[in-house]
Scaffold this motif. Structure first.
Motif, short mmCIF file in Angstrom:
data_model
loop_
_atom_site.label_atom_id
_atom_site.label_comp_id
_atom_site.label_asym_id
_atom_site.label_seq_id
_atom_site.Cartn_x
_atom_site.Cartn_y
_atom_site.Cartn_z
N PRO A 84 9.75 -0.55 -29.57
CA PRO A 84 9.34 -1.47 -30.38
C PRO A 84 9.15 -3.07 -29.52
CG PRO A 84 11.28 -1.63 -31.73
CD PRO A 84 11.27 -0.61 -30.34
N SER A 85 9.78 -3.26 -28.93
CA SER A 85 9.84 -4.76 -28.43
C SER A 85 8.60 -4.87 -27.58
CB SER A 85 10.97 -4.84 -27.25
OG SER A 85 11.90 -4.50 -27.35
N GLY A 86 8.14 -6.07 -28.10
CA GLY A 86 6.76 -6.94 -27.66
C GLY A 86 5.77 -5.95 -27.61
N ARG A 87 5.73 -5.30 -28.77
CA ARG A 87 4.30 -4.21 -29.19
C ARG A 87 4.26 -4.92 -30.50
NH1 ARG A 87 2.68 -1.04 -25.72
NH2 ARG A 87 2.08 0.55 -27.43
N ASP A 88 2.35 -4.55 -30.57
CA ASP A 88 2.37 -4.52 -32.16
C ASP A 88 1.93 -3.81 -33.18
OD1 ASP A 88 1.82 -7.84 -31.60
OD2 ASP A 88 -0.26 -7.84 -30.64
N GLU A 89 1.68 -2.33 -31.92
CA GLU A 89 1.81 -1.50 -33.03
C GLU A 89 2.41 -0.06 -32.69
OE1 GLU A 89 -2.50 -0.36 -30.45
OE2 GLU A 89 -1.75 -1.26 -32.31
N SER A 90 2.82 0.52 -33.38
CA SER A 90 3.77 1.58 -32.48
C SER A 90 3.03 2.22 -31.38
CB SER A 90 3.32 2.95 -33.37
OG SER A 90 4.26 2.77 -35.03
N ARG A 91 3.99 2.76 -30.33
CA ARG A 91 3.23 3.17 -29.49
C ARG A 91 3.45 5.14 -29.44
NH1 ARG A 91 5.13 1.20 -24.67
NH2 ARG A 91 6.75 -0.43 -24.94
N ARG A 92 2.90 5.57 -28.87
CA ARG A 92 1.92 6.90 -29.36
C ARG A 92 3.31 8.42 -28.61
NH1 ARG A 92 -0.31 11.66 -25.56
NH2 ARG A 92 -0.63 10.27 -24.06
N LEU A 93 3.52 8.95 -29.69
CA LEU A 93 4.53 9.71 -29.72
C LEU A 93 4.25 10.54 -28.59
CD1 LEU A 93 5.56 10.22 -33.67
CD2 LEU A 93 7.02 8.87 -31.12
N LEU A 94 5.08 10.82 -27.41
CA LEU A 94 4.59 11.92 -26.03
C LEU A 94 5.31 13.95 -26.77
CD1 LEU A 94 5.13 9.68 -22.78
CD2 LEU A 94 3.01 9.97 -24.15
N ARG A 165 3.62 -10.08 -38.78
CA ARG A 165 1.95 -10.07 -38.45
C ARG A 165 1.81 -8.54 -39.41
NH1 ARG A 165 1.23 -10.62 -31.96
NH2 ARG A 165 1.81 -12.45 -30.63
N GLU A 166 2.08 -8.20 -40.48
CA GLU A 166 2.13 -7.27 -41.22
C GLU A 166 1.57 -5.60 -40.62
OE1 GLU A 166 -0.35 -8.78 -44.41
OE2 GLU A 166 1.37 -10.15 -44.95
N GLN A 167 2.44 -5.87 -39.98
CA GLN A 167 2.08 -4.49 -38.13
C GLN A 167 3.11 -3.13 -39.66
OE1 GLN A 167 -0.65 -3.41 -36.70
NE2 GLN A 167 -1.32 -5.30 -36.34
N PRO A 168 2.86 -1.98 -39.30
CA PRO A 168 3.64 -1.00 -39.87
C PRO A 168 4.84 -0.77 -39.21
CG PRO A 168 1.41 -0.18 -39.60
CD PRO A 168 0.90 -1.07 -39.16
N LEU A 169 5.89 -1.01 -38.81
CA LEU A 169 7.16 -0.55 -37.90
C LEU A 169 7.74 0.66 -38.33
CD1 LEU A 169 8.78 -1.05 -35.55
CD2 LEU A 169 10.84 -2.89 -37.62
N SER A 170 8.37 1.33 -37.89
CA SER A 170 8.26 3.33 -38.54
C SER A 170 9.96 3.29 -38.29
CB SER A 170 7.92 4.64 -38.01
OG SER A 170 8.72 4.37 -35.98
N PHE A 171 10.31 4.19 -39.63
CA PHE A 171 11.70 3.69 -39.42
C PHE A 171 12.56 4.46 -37.45
CE2 PHE A 171 16.21 6.92 -40.73
CZ PHE A 171 16.84 5.63 -40.96
N LEU A 172 12.07 5.25 -37.52
CA LEU A 172 11.94 6.14 -35.88
C LEU A 172 12.71 5.27 -34.73
CD1 LEU A 172 12.00 8.46 -34.07
CD2 LEU A 172 9.54 8.44 -33.76
N GLU A 173 11.50 4.13 -34.79
CA GLU A 173 10.93 3.01 -33.76
C GLU A 173 12.79 1.91 -34.62
OE1 GLU A 173 6.92 1.30 -32.56
OE2 GLU A 173 6.95 2.14 -34.54
N PHE A 174 13.09 1.74 -35.75
CA PHE A 174 13.97 1.04 -35.95
C PHE A 174 15.11 1.15 -35.86
CE2 PHE A 174 16.56 -1.03 -40.14
CZ PHE A 174 16.53 -2.22 -39.51
N ASN A 175 14.97 2.66 -35.38
CA ASN A 175 16.24 3.11 -34.81
C ASN A 175 17.12 2.96 -33.67
OD1 ASN A 175 18.04 4.96 -36.43
ND2 ASN A 175 15.72 5.08 -37.30
N TYR A 176 15.72 2.48 -32.60
CA TYR A 176 15.61 2.36 -31.16
C TYR A 176 16.99 1.53 -30.34
CZ TYR A 176 14.25 1.91 -26.28
OH TYR A 176 14.22 2.27 -25.17
N MET A 177 17.50 0.07 -31.24
CA MET A 177 18.09 -0.78 -30.85
C MET A 177 19.67 -0.02 -31.31
SD MET A 177 18.54 -3.32 -33.82
CE MET A 177 15.74 -3.65 -33.72
N ILE A 178 19.51 0.87 -31.66
CA ILE A 178 21.23 1.54 -32.10
C ILE A 178 21.49 2.60 -30.61
CG2 ILE A 178 22.74 3.31 -34.04
CD1 ILE A 178 21.45 1.76 -36.08
#
Length: 417
Positions: A84-94, A165-178
């Motif tokens: 999520p670093s530097g992103r305003d929105e979620s990346r598309r899941l590949l 910015r009240e943009q959604p942050l998924s629990f999936l992305e929240f785990n990235y730093m761990i």
């Protein structure tokens, strides 16, 4: 900052690579004591990296040149989550297939910059899917997750940006730093890796890994970041009107790559010579001091040296020669990018503005029209007076091509197929 004594950190300091370091003096001592193993991670979000990744790639190259061991970590696992670093929105899941295809494209780039093998300073290519895909959820939470404070995670810039910015942050992305912190620990255990490097936007994630290594294994680990590169104009590095400046030749020809560096702003020439070439510092000082229009000679050196690292010396010199013939002699230049257009379209005639867009010389029909009205569109080296002017088979020259230009520096050859 006192200039470090180790060859590696001294070179980085002299060339402007260092932004932050967790303990520069201790890392300097470690570098003087023996071979240091260090890594940078690259997620597989596209089938090529672009010039925005060149500073980290050059960091790994200088690491190896000064006798240390680089690890290129492919994010086969973390790409499934998304940074999520530097992103305003979620990346598309590949899909897994997308990730594997992208990984194959990215891996080819590193063979040009690093030497891989089994020697003390030979580079290693690893993939965090090797361990992340095998993690058991509950044991991972107990062994690793307990060392992370949600309060602190919420204060990280990558999270704060979304929340503010009240943009959604998924629990999936929240785990990235761990997961990124765990990568550092895993590489330390497997390869004796003690240093993670990356862009300054990764500082929080890197520090997490340093602290996790201390808490779990009582290891001394280090983090180092490079400044994020912007142009003297303030624009983001690697973005042009035509899109990203890719490192793979299938995405961007060596000639266009050369032209990107040739078009460097005057104020950026010295800095880019230090970061993106291996020229001696005294030669760089001479080049950046060239007065007036002579600075263009320094830009050509920058373009050739940067292109030689990415595409090889022959391709770089071919690009330089093509540019010389095109601009200094007015020749069509066989090395120019080639765009195929159906013969049936040219039999009917293609409006000049549309052909400029189709050739990639303008991002839209509107931009192409403005280019022509401003006198920047040329057909076979002659100004295009009318944006609706039909380009036909009759415009094909003796070499069987049509030369199309946007300004003085961007050219393509049109081929009827």
């Amino acid at each position: 900052m006192t200039r470090p004594e180790s060859d590696f950190l001294a070179a980085l300091t002299d060339r402007g690579f260092i932004h932050q370091c967790t303990d520069l003096a201790a890392l300097d001592a470690r570098c003087r004591a023996g071979v240091v193993v260090a890594y940078i991670g690259f997620d597989c979000t596209a089938d090529s990296l672009h010039v925005g990744s060149l500073v980290p790639i050059m960091l790994l190259r200088w690491l190896q040149r000064t006798g240390h061991k680089p690890i290129v970590l492919m994010g086969g696992g973390t790409t499934k989550v998304g940074d999520p670093s530097g992103r305003d929105e979620s990346r598309r899941l590949l899909t897994v297939e997308d990730i594997e295809r992208n990984k194959a494209g990215i891996q080819r780039i590193f063979a040009k910059y690093l030497t891989f093998g089994d020697g003390p300073s030979d580079a290693i290519m690893a993939d965090n899917a090797e361990w992340l895909d095998r993690l058991a959820y509950i044991p991972f939470l107990r062994d690793v997750g307990r060392h992370f404070s949600v309060n602190r995670m919420l204060s990280m810039d990558s999270v704060k940006l979304r929340l503010e910015r009240e943009q959604p942050l998924s629990f999936l992305e929240f785990n990235y730093m761990i997961l990124q912190a765990y990568d550092f620990v895993e590489l330390a255990r497997r390869y004796g890796c003690v240093l993670q490097m990356g862009g300054s936007d990764q500082w929080g994630n890197i520090v997490n890994g340093v602290e996790l290594g201390r808490r779990i294994d009582d290891r001394e680990l280090f983090g180092l970041t490079n400044p994020l590169i912007t142009l003297a104009s303030g624009a983001k590095m690697g973005k042009t009107a035509q899109g990203a400046v890719w490192l793979n030749a299938e995405r961007l020809s060596p000639y266009d790559f050369w032209q990107f560096w040739r078009n460097t702003e005057d104020a950026d020439v010295g800095r880019f010579l230090r970061l993106f070439t291996e020229l001696p510092l005294d030669e760089i000082a001479r080049l950046e001091a060239l007065p007036g229009a002579e600075i263009n000679e320094a830009k050509k050196v920058l373009a050739t040296e940067a292109t030689a690292l990415c595409h090889g010396r022959v391709a770089a010199e071919d690009a330089a020669e093509t540019a010389r013939r095109t601009f200094e002699e007015g020749a069509a230049g066989e090395g120019l990018p080639l765009v195929d257009v159906p013969r049936a379209d040219l039999e009917k005639g293609v409006p000049a503005f549309e052909l400029l867009r189709r050739a990639g010389l303008a991002p839209s029909n509107g931009e192409a029209r403005r280019l022509i009205k401003g006198g920047g569109g040329r057909l076979n080296d002659a100004p295009i007076a009318d944006e609706q002017r039909a380009v036909t088979l009759a415009d094909i020259g003796g070499d069987g091509r049509i030369k199309l230009s946007a300004g003085r520096k961007r050219h393509v050859l049109i081929r009827a197929v």
